[in-house]
Scaffold this active site. Structure first.
Site, short mmCIF file in Angstrom:
data_model
loop_
_atom_site.label_atom_id
_atom_site.label_comp_id
_atom_site.label_asym_id
_atom_site.label_seq_id
_atom_site.Cartn_x
_atom_site.Cartn_y
_atom_site.Cartn_z
N TYR A 188 20.33 13.65 18.78
CA TYR A 188 19.38 12.90 19.61
C TYR A 188 18.21 13.78 20.02
O TYR A 188 18.30 14.58 20.95
CB TYR A 188 20.08 12.35 20.86
CG TYR A 188 21.27 11.43 20.57
CD1 TYR A 188 21.41 10.79 19.35
CD2 TYR A 188 22.24 11.23 21.54
CE1 TYR A 188 22.49 9.96 19.10
CE2 TYR A 188 23.33 10.41 21.29
CZ TYR A 188 23.45 9.77 20.07
OH TYR A 188 24.53 8.96 19.83
N HIS B 268 30.94 13.01 14.79
CA HIS B 268 29.83 12.08 14.68
C HIS B 268 29.67 11.53 13.27
O HIS B 268 29.36 12.27 12.33
CB HIS B 268 28.54 12.80 15.11
CG HIS B 268 27.45 11.89 15.55
ND1 HIS B 268 26.21 12.35 15.96
CD2 HIS B 268 27.39 10.55 15.69
CE1 HIS B 268 25.45 11.34 16.32
NE2 HIS B 268 26.13 10.23 16.15
#
Length: 330
Positions: A59, A141
Protein backbone atom coordinates in the site's frame (compact mmCIF):
# COMPACT_ATOMS: atom_id res chain seq x y z
CA UNK A 1 -17.46 3.44 20.90
CA UNK A 2 -17.55 0.36 18.68
CA UNK A 3 -18.41 -2.87 20.42
CA UNK A 4 -15.47 -5.24 20.91
CA UNK A 5 -15.61 -8.79 19.68
CA UNK A 6 -14.37 -11.86 21.51
CA UNK A 7 -10.65 -12.68 21.35
CA UNK A 8 -9.38 -14.24 18.16
CA UNK A 9 -9.60 -18.04 18.32
CA UNK A 10 -6.54 -19.71 19.88
CA UNK A 11 -4.74 -16.38 20.20
CA UNK A 12 -6.53 -14.81 23.19
CA UNK A 13 -3.96 -12.02 23.44
CA UNK A 14 -5.41 -10.34 20.33
CA UNK A 15 -8.80 -8.65 20.15
CA UNK A 16 -10.34 -6.82 17.22
CA UNK A 17 -12.99 -4.14 17.18
CA UNK A 18 -15.97 -4.90 14.97
CA UNK A 19 -14.77 -2.18 12.60
CA UNK A 20 -11.19 -1.89 11.36
CA UNK A 21 -9.54 0.84 9.32
CA UNK A 22 -8.30 -0.39 5.96
CA UNK A 23 -5.19 1.69 5.39
CA UNK A 24 -4.65 1.17 1.65
CA UNK A 25 -6.25 4.60 1.33
CA UNK A 26 -3.53 6.07 3.56
CA UNK A 27 -1.04 4.82 0.97
CA UNK A 28 -2.66 7.10 -1.64
CA UNK A 29 -4.80 4.43 -3.25
CA UNK A 30 -6.00 6.07 -6.51
CA UNK A 31 -6.02 9.54 -4.92
CA UNK A 32 -3.34 11.48 -2.99
CA UNK A 33 -3.89 11.93 0.75
CA UNK A 34 -1.75 14.45 2.61
CA UNK A 35 0.12 13.60 5.79
CA UNK A 36 -2.18 15.96 7.69
CA UNK A 37 -5.32 14.35 6.25
CA UNK A 38 -3.98 10.90 7.12
CA UNK A 39 -3.31 12.00 10.70
CA UNK A 40 -6.81 13.49 10.99
CA UNK A 41 -8.33 10.27 9.65
CA UNK A 42 -6.46 8.20 12.23
CA UNK A 43 -7.49 10.60 15.00
CA UNK A 44 -11.13 10.30 13.93
CA UNK A 45 -10.80 6.51 13.97
CA UNK A 46 -9.51 6.66 17.54
CA UNK A 47 -12.45 8.86 18.52
CA UNK A 48 -14.83 6.35 16.93
CA UNK A 49 -13.35 3.57 19.04
CA UNK A 50 -11.58 1.82 16.17
CA UNK A 51 -8.60 -0.08 17.54
CA UNK A 52 -7.68 -2.20 14.55
CA UNK A 53 -5.87 -1.11 11.38
CA UNK A 54 -4.87 -3.21 8.38
CA UNK A 55 -1.93 -2.17 6.23
CA UNK A 56 0.73 -3.70 3.94
CA UNK A 57 4.04 -2.84 2.29
CA UNK A 58 2.16 -2.97 -1.03
CA UNK A 59 0.00 0.00 0.00
CA UNK A 60 1.83 3.02 -1.31
CA UNK A 61 5.18 1.21 -1.32
CA UNK A 62 5.49 1.56 2.45
CA UNK A 63 3.72 4.92 2.75
CA UNK A 64 0.69 3.41 4.48
CA UNK A 65 2.83 1.67 7.10
CA UNK A 66 4.77 4.88 7.79
CA UNK A 67 1.55 6.80 8.29
CA UNK A 68 0.12 4.11 10.53
CA UNK A 69 3.32 4.41 12.59
CA UNK A 70 2.36 7.95 13.57
CA UNK A 71 -1.01 6.68 14.81
CA UNK A 72 0.68 3.95 16.82
CA UNK A 73 2.95 6.51 18.47
CA UNK A 74 -0.19 8.19 19.84
CA UNK A 75 -2.36 5.08 20.32
CA UNK A 76 -0.05 2.17 21.18
CA UNK A 77 -2.97 -0.14 21.97
CA UNK A 78 -4.15 -0.29 18.35
CA UNK A 79 -3.89 -3.78 16.84
CA UNK A 80 -2.07 -3.78 13.50
CA UNK A 81 -2.19 -6.34 10.73
CA UNK A 82 0.34 -6.08 7.94
CA UNK A 83 1.28 -8.47 5.18
CA UNK A 84 4.19 -10.43 3.76
CA UNK A 85 4.83 -11.74 0.27
CA UNK A 86 5.97 -8.51 -1.40
CA UNK A 87 9.43 -7.12 -0.65
CA UNK A 88 10.22 -3.48 -1.45
CA UNK A 89 13.47 -3.01 -3.34
CA UNK A 90 14.88 0.51 -4.03
CA UNK A 91 15.03 1.69 -7.64
CA UNK A 92 17.29 4.24 -9.24
CA UNK A 93 15.97 7.56 -10.54
CA UNK A 94 14.26 8.79 -12.57
CA UNK A 95 11.27 7.83 -10.44
CA UNK A 96 8.03 7.14 -12.31
CA UNK A 97 4.41 7.10 -11.10
CA UNK A 98 3.42 3.84 -9.44
CA UNK A 99 1.76 1.44 -11.87
CA UNK A 100 -0.35 -0.49 -9.31
CA UNK A 101 -2.98 2.08 -8.43
CA UNK A 102 -1.25 4.25 -5.84
CA UNK A 103 -0.81 7.98 -6.49
CA UNK A 104 2.86 8.13 -5.55
CA UNK A 105 6.31 8.45 -7.03
CA UNK A 106 7.67 4.92 -7.12
CA UNK A 107 11.04 4.93 -5.35
CA UNK A 108 10.72 1.18 -4.74
CA UNK A 109 9.57 -1.82 -6.72
CA UNK A 110 7.56 -4.73 -5.43
CA UNK A 111 9.25 -8.13 -5.57
CA UNK A 112 7.04 -11.10 -4.79
CA UNK A 113 8.83 -13.41 -2.38
CA UNK A 114 7.04 -16.12 -0.41
CA UNK A 115 10.22 -17.83 0.80
CA UNK A 116 10.98 -18.17 4.49
CA UNK A 117 13.86 -15.73 4.11
CA UNK A 118 11.73 -13.25 2.20
CA UNK A 119 8.95 -13.42 4.78
CA UNK A 120 11.36 -12.66 7.63
CA UNK A 121 12.92 -9.79 5.66
CA UNK A 122 9.48 -8.38 4.92
CA UNK A 123 8.41 -8.56 8.55
CA UNK A 124 11.60 -6.91 9.77
CA UNK A 125 11.17 -4.08 7.25
CA UNK A 126 7.53 -3.59 8.27
CA UNK A 127 8.46 -3.45 11.96
CA UNK A 128 11.00 -0.73 11.13
CA UNK A 129 8.50 1.32 9.11
CA UNK A 130 5.83 0.90 11.79
CA UNK A 131 8.24 1.78 14.60
CA UNK A 132 7.33 -1.24 16.74
CA UNK A 133 9.08 -4.42 17.84
CA UNK A 134 6.22 -6.92 17.43
CA UNK A 135 3.00 -7.21 15.46
CA UNK A 136 -0.51 -8.23 16.35
CA UNK A 137 -1.24 -9.94 13.03
CA UNK A 138 0.77 -10.86 9.94
CA UNK A 139 -1.03 -12.11 6.83
CA UNK A 140 0.39 -13.85 3.77
CA UNK A 141 -0.64 -11.52 0.94
CA UNK A 142 -2.32 -12.92 -2.19
CA UNK A 143 -0.55 -16.29 -2.57
CA UNK A 144 -2.90 -17.26 -5.43
CA UNK A 145 -0.13 -18.48 -7.74
CA UNK A 146 2.08 -20.14 -5.12
CA UNK A 147 -0.29 -22.34 -3.14
CA UNK A 148 2.11 -25.25 -2.67
CA UNK A 149 5.00 -23.03 -1.57
CA UNK A 150 2.66 -21.12 0.73
CA UNK A 151 1.48 -24.33 2.38
CA UNK A 152 4.91 -25.92 2.77
CA UNK A 153 7.23 -22.94 3.30
CA UNK A 154 5.44 -19.62 3.86
CA UNK A 155 3.01 -20.68 6.59
CA UNK A 156 5.64 -22.69 8.51
CA UNK A 157 7.84 -19.56 8.40
CA UNK A 158 5.00 -17.53 9.89
CA UNK A 159 4.45 -20.18 12.55
CA UNK A 160 8.10 -19.83 13.57
CA UNK A 161 7.76 -16.06 13.80
CA UNK A 162 4.70 -16.54 16.00
CA UNK A 163 6.57 -19.05 18.18
CA UNK A 164 9.42 -16.53 18.54
CA UNK A 165 7.00 -13.91 19.84
CA UNK A 166 7.42 -11.45 16.98
CA UNK A 167 3.77 -11.96 15.97
CA UNK A 168 0.66 -12.69 18.00
CA UNK A 169 -1.48 -14.15 15.20
CA UNK A 170 -0.86 -15.30 11.64
CA UNK A 171 -2.98 -15.91 8.60
CA UNK A 172 -3.66 -15.30 4.92
CA UNK A 173 -5.36 -12.47 3.04
CA UNK A 174 -6.91 -13.02 -0.38
CA UNK A 175 -9.66 -11.97 -2.78
CA UNK A 176 -10.98 -15.53 -3.03
CA UNK A 177 -12.53 -17.93 -0.54
CA UNK A 178 -11.76 -21.43 -1.88
CA UNK A 179 -8.01 -21.33 -1.31
CA UNK A 180 -8.50 -19.59 2.03
CA UNK A 181 -10.66 -22.53 3.08
CA UNK A 182 -7.81 -24.90 2.22
CA UNK A 183 -5.39 -22.86 4.33
CA UNK A 184 -7.86 -23.05 7.21
CA UNK A 185 -8.21 -26.81 6.87
CA UNK A 186 -4.54 -27.70 6.34
CA UNK A 187 -2.40 -25.21 8.26
CA UNK A 188 -2.00 -23.81 11.76
CA UNK A 189 -3.26 -20.26 11.21
CA UNK A 190 -5.31 -18.01 13.45
CA UNK A 191 -7.37 -15.96 11.01
CA UNK A 192 -7.91 -15.04 7.38
CA UNK A 193 -8.88 -11.87 5.59
CA UNK A 194 -11.37 -12.46 2.80
CA UNK A 195 -12.07 -9.56 0.43
CA UNK A 196 -15.29 -9.31 -1.54
CA UNK A 197 -16.54 -12.87 -1.23
CA UNK A 198 -19.12 -12.45 1.54
CA UNK A 199 -21.22 -9.46 0.56
CA UNK A 200 -24.78 -8.57 -0.33
CA UNK A 201 -23.95 -9.38 -3.96
CA UNK A 202 -21.68 -12.41 -3.59
CA UNK A 203 -21.61 -15.14 -0.94
CA UNK A 204 -19.04 -17.65 -2.20
CA UNK A 205 -17.48 -17.82 1.27
CA UNK A 206 -20.71 -19.24 2.69
CA UNK A 207 -20.07 -22.49 0.84
CA UNK A 208 -16.44 -23.10 1.73
CA UNK A 209 -14.48 -20.67 3.90
CA UNK A 210 -16.97 -19.80 6.62
CA UNK A 211 -17.96 -23.39 7.52
CA UNK A 212 -14.27 -24.37 7.58
CA UNK A 213 -13.43 -21.38 9.79
CA UNK A 214 -16.11 -22.33 12.29
CA UNK A 215 -14.99 -25.96 12.34
CA UNK A 216 -11.32 -25.11 12.90
CA UNK A 217 -11.74 -22.11 15.20
CA UNK A 218 -10.21 -19.62 12.76
CA UNK A 219 -11.38 -16.01 12.74
CA UNK A 220 -12.43 -14.28 9.52
CA UNK A 221 -11.88 -10.59 8.79
CA UNK A 222 -14.29 -9.48 6.07
CA UNK A 223 -12.93 -6.87 3.67
CA UNK A 224 -14.26 -5.47 0.41
CA UNK A 225 -17.82 -5.59 1.73
CA UNK A 226 -18.82 -2.76 -0.64
CA UNK A 227 -17.45 -4.74 -3.62
CA UNK A 228 -15.24 -1.72 -4.47
CA UNK A 229 -18.06 0.80 -4.52
CA UNK A 230 -21.36 -0.54 -5.80
CA UNK A 231 -22.67 -1.01 -2.23
CA UNK A 232 -21.12 2.13 -0.75
CA UNK A 233 -24.01 4.51 -1.39
CA UNK A 234 -27.73 4.32 -0.49
CA UNK A 235 -28.56 4.02 -4.21
CA UNK A 236 -25.84 2.70 -6.52
CA UNK A 237 -25.08 5.30 -9.21
CA UNK A 238 -24.89 4.56 -12.93
CA UNK A 239 -21.07 4.63 -12.83
CA UNK A 240 -20.77 2.26 -9.86
CA UNK A 241 -17.87 -0.17 -9.82
CA UNK A 242 -17.90 -3.85 -8.90
CA UNK A 243 -14.54 -5.42 -8.01
CA UNK A 244 -12.79 -2.35 -9.49
CA UNK A 245 -14.46 -2.51 -12.90
CA UNK A 246 -17.67 -0.84 -14.17
CA UNK A 247 -20.60 -2.78 -12.73
CA UNK A 248 -22.55 -4.84 -15.30
CA UNK A 249 -26.12 -3.62 -15.67
CA UNK A 250 -27.73 -6.83 -14.27
CA UNK A 251 -25.60 -6.51 -11.14
CA UNK A 252 -26.37 -2.80 -10.86
CA UNK A 253 -30.08 -3.57 -11.12
CA UNK A 254 -29.77 -6.22 -8.42
CA UNK A 255 -27.92 -3.85 -6.10
CA UNK A 256 -30.70 -1.28 -6.55
CA UNK A 257 -33.32 -3.92 -5.74
CA UNK A 258 -31.39 -4.78 -2.56
CA UNK A 259 -31.22 -1.07 -1.71
CA UNK A 260 -34.99 -0.74 -2.13
CA UNK A 261 -35.69 -3.63 0.25
CA UNK A 262 -33.24 -2.17 2.77
CA UNK A 263 -35.00 1.21 2.53
CA UNK A 264 -38.31 -0.47 3.36
CA UNK A 265 -36.75 -1.41 6.72
CA UNK A 266 -35.18 2.01 7.27
CA UNK A 267 -31.68 0.64 6.65
CA UNK A 268 -29.20 2.17 4.23
CA UNK A 269 -27.51 -0.09 1.67
CA UNK A 270 -24.00 0.55 3.12
CA UNK A 271 -25.18 -0.28 6.64
CA UNK A 272 -26.68 -3.56 5.44
CA UNK A 273 -23.46 -4.34 3.55
CA UNK A 274 -21.44 -3.92 6.74
CA UNK A 275 -23.85 -5.84 8.95
CA UNK A 276 -24.29 -8.91 6.75
CA UNK A 277 -20.82 -10.35 7.44
CA UNK A 278 -20.92 -9.26 11.07
CA UNK A 279 -23.92 -11.54 11.63
CA UNK A 280 -21.82 -14.63 10.90
CA UNK A 281 -20.24 -16.21 14.00
CA UNK A 282 -16.90 -16.79 12.21
CA UNK A 283 -16.44 -13.11 11.32
CA UNK A 284 -14.43 -11.17 13.91
CA UNK A 285 -14.21 -7.79 12.17
CA UNK A 286 -15.07 -5.83 9.04
CA UNK A 287 -12.34 -3.67 7.49
CA UNK A 288 -13.33 -0.59 5.50
CA UNK A 289 -11.07 1.79 3.61
CA UNK A 290 -11.21 5.32 5.04
CA UNK A 291 -9.42 8.39 3.72
CA UNK A 292 -11.02 11.23 5.70
CA UNK A 293 -12.64 11.91 9.09
CA UNK A 294 -16.02 12.15 7.35
CA UNK A 295 -15.58 8.65 5.94
CA UNK A 296 -14.59 7.36 9.38
CA UNK A 297 -17.71 8.82 10.95
CA UNK A 298 -19.93 7.47 8.17
CA UNK A 299 -18.46 3.97 8.44
CA UNK A 300 -18.78 3.99 12.24
CA UNK A 301 -22.44 4.96 11.86
CA UNK A 302 -23.04 1.93 9.64
CA UNK A 303 -21.71 -0.40 12.35
CA UNK A 304 -23.86 1.22 15.03
CA UNK A 305 -27.03 1.20 12.88
CA UNK A 306 -29.95 -0.96 13.96
CA UNK A 307 -30.54 -3.69 11.38
CA UNK A 308 -33.59 -5.90 12.04
CA UNK A 309 -33.32 -9.63 11.46
CA UNK A 310 -36.43 -9.39 9.28
CA UNK A 311 -34.38 -7.59 6.62
CA UNK A 312 -32.35 -10.70 5.83
CA UNK A 313 -35.48 -12.83 5.60
CA UNK A 314 -37.05 -10.30 3.23
CA UNK A 315 -33.98 -10.32 0.98
CA UNK A 316 -34.14 -14.13 0.88
CA UNK A 317 -37.84 -14.04 -0.01
CA UNK A 318 -37.11 -11.63 -2.86
CA UNK A 319 -34.43 -13.99 -4.18
CA UNK A 320 -31.69 -11.45 -3.48
CA UNK A 321 -29.84 -13.57 -0.90
CA UNK A 322 -29.53 -17.36 -0.63
CA UNK A 323 -31.46 -19.00 2.17
CA UNK A 324 -28.18 -20.31 3.59
CA UNK A 325 -27.57 -16.78 4.87
CA UNK A 326 -30.32 -17.33 7.42
CA UNK A 327 -28.47 -20.30 8.87
CA UNK A 328 -25.28 -18.28 9.31
CA UNK A 329 -26.62 -16.08 12.06
CA UNK A 330 -28.25 -13.44 9.88
Amino acid sequence: MTQRRAPLPRRPGVQLTRLGLGAATLGNLYTPVSDEAADLTCAAAAEAGIEYVDTAPHYGLGLSERRVARWLSREPGVVVSTKVGRLLEPVDPPYLPDDEGFAIEARFRRVRDYSATGIRRSLESSLERLGIDRLGIVLLHDPDDVEEQAMTESIPALVRLRDEGLVDAIGVGMNQSAMLARFVERTDIDLVMCAGRFTLLEQAALGDLLPAALEHGVGVVAAGVFNSGILAEPRPPDDATYDYFPAPKPLLDKARRVAAVCADFGVSLPAAAVHLPLQHPAVVSVVLGMRSPDEVRADASYVSAEVPDELWAALVREGLLPDTVLGSGA
